[in-house]
Motif scaffolding. Structure first.
Motif, short mmCIF file in Angstrom:
data_model
loop_
_atom_site.label_atom_id
_atom_site.label_comp_id
_atom_site.label_asym_id
_atom_site.label_seq_id
_atom_site.Cartn_x
_atom_site.Cartn_y
_atom_site.Cartn_z
N ARG A 13 -2.80 -7.13 -19.90
CA ARG A 13 -4.09 -7.72 -20.28
C ARG A 13 -5.25 -6.98 -19.62
N TYR A 14 -5.03 -6.54 -18.38
CA TYR A 14 -6.06 -5.75 -17.69
C TYR A 14 -6.28 -4.42 -18.41
N TYR A 15 -5.21 -3.75 -18.80
CA TYR A 15 -5.35 -2.49 -19.54
C TYR A 15 -6.11 -2.74 -20.84
N GLY A 19 -9.94 -1.39 -22.18
CA GLY A 19 -10.00 -0.59 -23.40
C GLY A 19 -8.89 0.45 -23.51
N LEU A 20 -7.87 0.34 -22.66
CA LEU A 20 -6.79 1.32 -22.66
C LEU A 20 -5.70 0.97 -23.67
N SER A 53 -8.72 6.58 -11.92
CA SER A 53 -9.25 5.25 -12.19
C SER A 53 -9.01 4.91 -13.66
N THR A 54 -9.10 3.63 -13.99
CA THR A 54 -8.93 3.24 -15.39
C THR A 54 -10.05 3.82 -16.24
N GLN A 55 -11.21 4.01 -15.66
CA GLN A 55 -12.31 4.64 -16.42
C GLN A 55 -11.94 6.09 -16.74
N GLU A 56 -11.42 6.81 -15.77
CA GLU A 56 -11.00 8.19 -16.01
C GLU A 56 -9.85 8.23 -17.01
N ILE A 57 -8.93 7.28 -16.88
CA ILE A 57 -7.79 7.23 -17.81
C ILE A 57 -8.29 6.97 -19.23
#
Length: 130
Positions: A13-15, A19-20, A53-57
């Motif tokens: 759910r976090y992903y 937006g991943l 980071s998730t932003q970078e991912i």
């Protein structure tokens, strides 16, 4: 999806919130993942392991092509990876300096220890007296 990937539902759910992952919704309202979602979760986990980071991912995920560290050379991709590596190298250097300084304090203090010296009566807040 959690069972198929070994990733907890709250992480999925976090992903999704980041937006991943973009699951669809069934008529019952439950999340429905596309066939390639397992690979996407694997890619996310591997990139997280690399310290991204998730932003970078989110920026790099469209460039990921396989389960391993397989990335297409998208624009600015190498700059992002090199910047992260540089940051890690700086952090490692800082930790190494801190480690050496602590060793120096320990060595200098141990050289001053003699049977005539009494133990310090001070205790740090997170330690219990010996």
């Amino acid at each position: 999806m959690s069972r198929r990937t070994g990733v907890h539902a709250h992480q999925l759910r976090y992903y999704e919130a980041q937006g991943l992952l973009k699951p669809g919704r069934g008529t019952s309202g439950y999340r429905e993942y596309a066939d390639d979602a397992v690979l996407t979760v694997t890619q996310i986990r591997r990139l997280l392991e690399a310290g991204l980071s998730t932003q970078e991912i989110g920026y790099m995920l469209p460039c990921a092509t396989g389960a391993g560290p397989d990335l297409e050379p998208c624009p600015e991709l190498l700059d992002t990876l090199r910047a992260r590596l540089h940051g890690l190298d700086e952090h490692i250097d800082t930790l190494a300096r801190s480690r050496q300084t602590l060793h120096d304090y320990i060595d200098a203090t141990e050289r001053r220890v003699s049977p005539r010296h009494r133990r310090c009566d001070t205790t740090l807040p997170d330690q219990t007296p010996a």
